[in-house]
Design an enzyme around this catalytic site. Structure first.
Site, PDB file in Angstrom:
ATOM      1  N   TYR A 134      45.747   8.255  52.609  1.00 49.50           N
ATOM      2  CA  TYR A 134      44.156   8.717  52.570  1.00 49.50           C
ATOM      3  C   TYR A 134      42.997   8.220  50.771  1.00 49.50           C
ATOM      4  CZ  TYR A 134      40.583  12.416  52.149  1.00 49.50           C
ATOM      5  OH  TYR A 134      39.388  13.509  53.169  1.00 49.50           O
ATOM      6  N   GLU A 193      43.325   6.080  49.029  1.00 46.34           N
ATOM      7  CA  GLU A 193      43.407   4.559  48.944  1.00 46.34           C
ATOM      8  C   GLU A 193      42.386   4.628  50.286  1.00 46.34           C
ATOM      9  OE1 GLU A 193      43.595   3.084  46.791  1.00 46.34           O
ATOM     10  OE2 GLU A 193      45.031   2.559  45.393  1.00 46.34           O
ATOM     11  N   VAL A 197      43.982  24.830  50.222  1.00 43.73           N
ATOM     12  CA  VAL A 197      44.252  26.252  49.631  1.00 43.73           C
ATOM     13  C   VAL A 197      43.307  27.184  50.274  1.00 43.73           C
ATOM     14  CG1 VAL A 197      42.475  25.180  47.195  1.00 43.73           C
ATOM     15  CG2 VAL A 197      44.717  26.926  47.690  1.00 43.73           C
ATOM     16  N   LYS A 218      48.345  26.636  37.535  1.00 39.50           N
ATOM     17  CA  LYS A 218      47.527  26.366  36.247  1.00 39.50           C
ATOM     18  C   LYS A 218      45.920  24.993  36.451  1.00 39.50           C
ATOM     19  CE  LYS A 218      49.948  27.942  32.682  1.00 39.50           C
ATOM     20  NZ  LYS A 218      50.104  28.329  31.159  1.00 39.50           N
TER      21      LYS A 218
END
Length: 451
Positions: free
Chosen positions: A264, A266, A306, A327
């Site tokens: 994805y 490159e 996400v 984080k």
């Protein structure tokens, strides 16, 4: 009978033959007159002088077109014909070292001297636009805006991640066409603009079916054949795991060329290279957008990204899965903000690339907290090992888009996320509650600053 009588009769017969009107016409009948210019001038000219008339007509036509040419002649020092245009004299060529675009070559500089920029939604004539991947999450929202503006839209999609339901409300519209087609195969269409969005954007899908390079090459070939303007939707993944924060368009990135995400990362970098090669070498009008994380209604529910993961898990009463220590940071823009940016980029005069994203930065734990506040305060958080090559920080520098496109996002995460939740709840549980008003409110909010 004596000889005197014979002579007399012979002489008499001879005289009768001379005056017999049947055998011979009288000697005093006038001859047939010969037509001349003096006796019948019009018929004489039409029958006997046709060649003269042709020559006179040619002479008159020559004089007319010499006196009234079809195009106004230009001074010798300026552009007199698009076909005789010297690209090295074009100011755009001198400033950017780029061949003049096909549109300039075809129309000439004189036809492009239009003062000011036409605002979105106020264009003088509709265009014929193709949107690859138009049945997907972002593509379907873009189609909505283009149709509402009055353009004719052709959607190309193989439905690997797209859904017909995203476009069902356009079925029957004469300005809308849907073609089931994979862009890895060429296609011939007559269009003015090409929005190239066809590429799986989530890890679950692009690892299974990477299509960046071949699809982009085919769409660039179409743009070359028909002289269309081409917009490539690239990605923030071209920056890889960035060593610069925030990421500006001048940053070249930190990408693992053989990692699990390289097909994805490159692939999009190669797509940008191909686009710029077609622009510099062939004069194709190209626009490049680097899209940062985007969310909103019509996202695939289980695509591994996400925001969709957290929302679906919270609705199903499942733990929110946070990879690594939570984080790592991302920035999230609502889909209507992105569509506005894409359209401004396409209609503008700048190639790019342009970062299109929301500079508001959230850690994964902060995002999980927003989802809890929106859906279920009692939702649990579950930590899992981080994935390979996961970027630690991601935040766009959008100063270039602000300056040159007049664009910036307007829908905050806490304002846009509830609209996505409404859509997901309806699709997961079959909730019949109409969410069209909520989505319409978000669209209005996203364009309020441009009104």
């Amino acid at each position: 009978m004596n000889s005197d009588q014979l002579v007399h009769r012979t002489h008499h017969t001879h005289n009768e033959e001379q005056h017999d009107p049947i055998l011979q016409p009288p000697q005093n009948k006038p001859p047939t007159p010969i037509r001349s210019f003096s006796t019948d001038p019009i018929r004489y000219m039409l029958r006997e002088q046709r060649l003269l008339f042709v020559l006179i007509g040619v002479a008159i036509a020559t004089l007319f077109f010499s006196a009234f040419p079809l195009t106004n002649p230009e001074p010798a020092s300026s552009l007199s014909s698009p076909l005789l245009h010297d690209p090295t004299r074009d100011p755009a060529f001198e400033s950017g070292s780029v061949l003049p675009t096909r549109r300039i070559l075809l129309e000439g500089l004189g036809s492009m001297n239009v003062g000011g920029k036409v605002p979105l939604g106020l264009k003088s004539k509709s265009q014929r636009i193709v949107v690859t991947g138009g049945a997907g999450f972002v593509g379907s929202h873009l189609v909505d805006r283009l149709i509402a503006r009055g353009d004719s839209v052709i959607v190309i999609d193989n439905f690997f991640t797209g859904r017909k339901e995203n476009l069902a409300h356009h079925f029957g519209n004469p300005k809308f066409e849907l073609i089931r087609h994979d862009v890895v195969e060429p296609i011939l269409l007559e269009v003015d603009q090409i929005y190239h969005l066809a590429c799986p954007a989530s890890p679950v899908h692009y690892k299974f079916n990477p299509t960046n390079v071949v699809g982009t090459l085919n769409m660039l070939g179409l743009a070359k054949r028909v002289g269309a303007r081409f917009l490539l939707t690239s990605t923030s993944e071209v920056y890889g795991d960035p060593l610069q924060h925030p990421q500006a368009e001048t940053y070249w990135g930190n990408v693992n060329p053989i990692g699990v995400r390289s097909c994805y990362d490159e692939g999009k970098r190669t797509a940008e290279t191909l686009s710029m090669d077609y622009h510099r070498g062939l004069g194709i009008e190209v626009r490049i957008a680097r899209i940062f994380n985007t969310y909103g209604p019509r996202m695939c529910i289980d695509d591994g990204r996400v925001v969709s993961n957290f929302v679906a898990q919270a609705l199903r009463k499942e733990p929110l899965t946070v990879y690594g220590d939570g984080k790592q940071t991302r920035s999230f823009q609502y889909v209507s903000d992105l569509v506005e940016g894409l359209m401004r980029l396409m209609e503008g005069n700048h190639v790019g690339p342009f970062n299109l994203g929301n500079p508001g930065e959230f850690t994964m734990l902060e995002l999980a907290q927003v989802v809890q506040d929106t859906i279920d305060p009692n939702a649990k958080i579950e930590f899992r090992p981080n994935t390979e090559d996961d970027p630690h920080k991601r935040k766009p520098d959008i100063s270039k888009a602000k300056e040159l496109l007049g664009w910036e996002p307007t829908v905050s995460l806490r304002k846009g996320l509830p609209l996505m939740v409404t859509d997901f709840r309806q699709r997961i549980f079959g909730d019949s509650k109409d969410n069209s008003n909520a989505i319409a409110n978000a669209e209005a909010a996203s364009t309020k600053m441009f009104a």
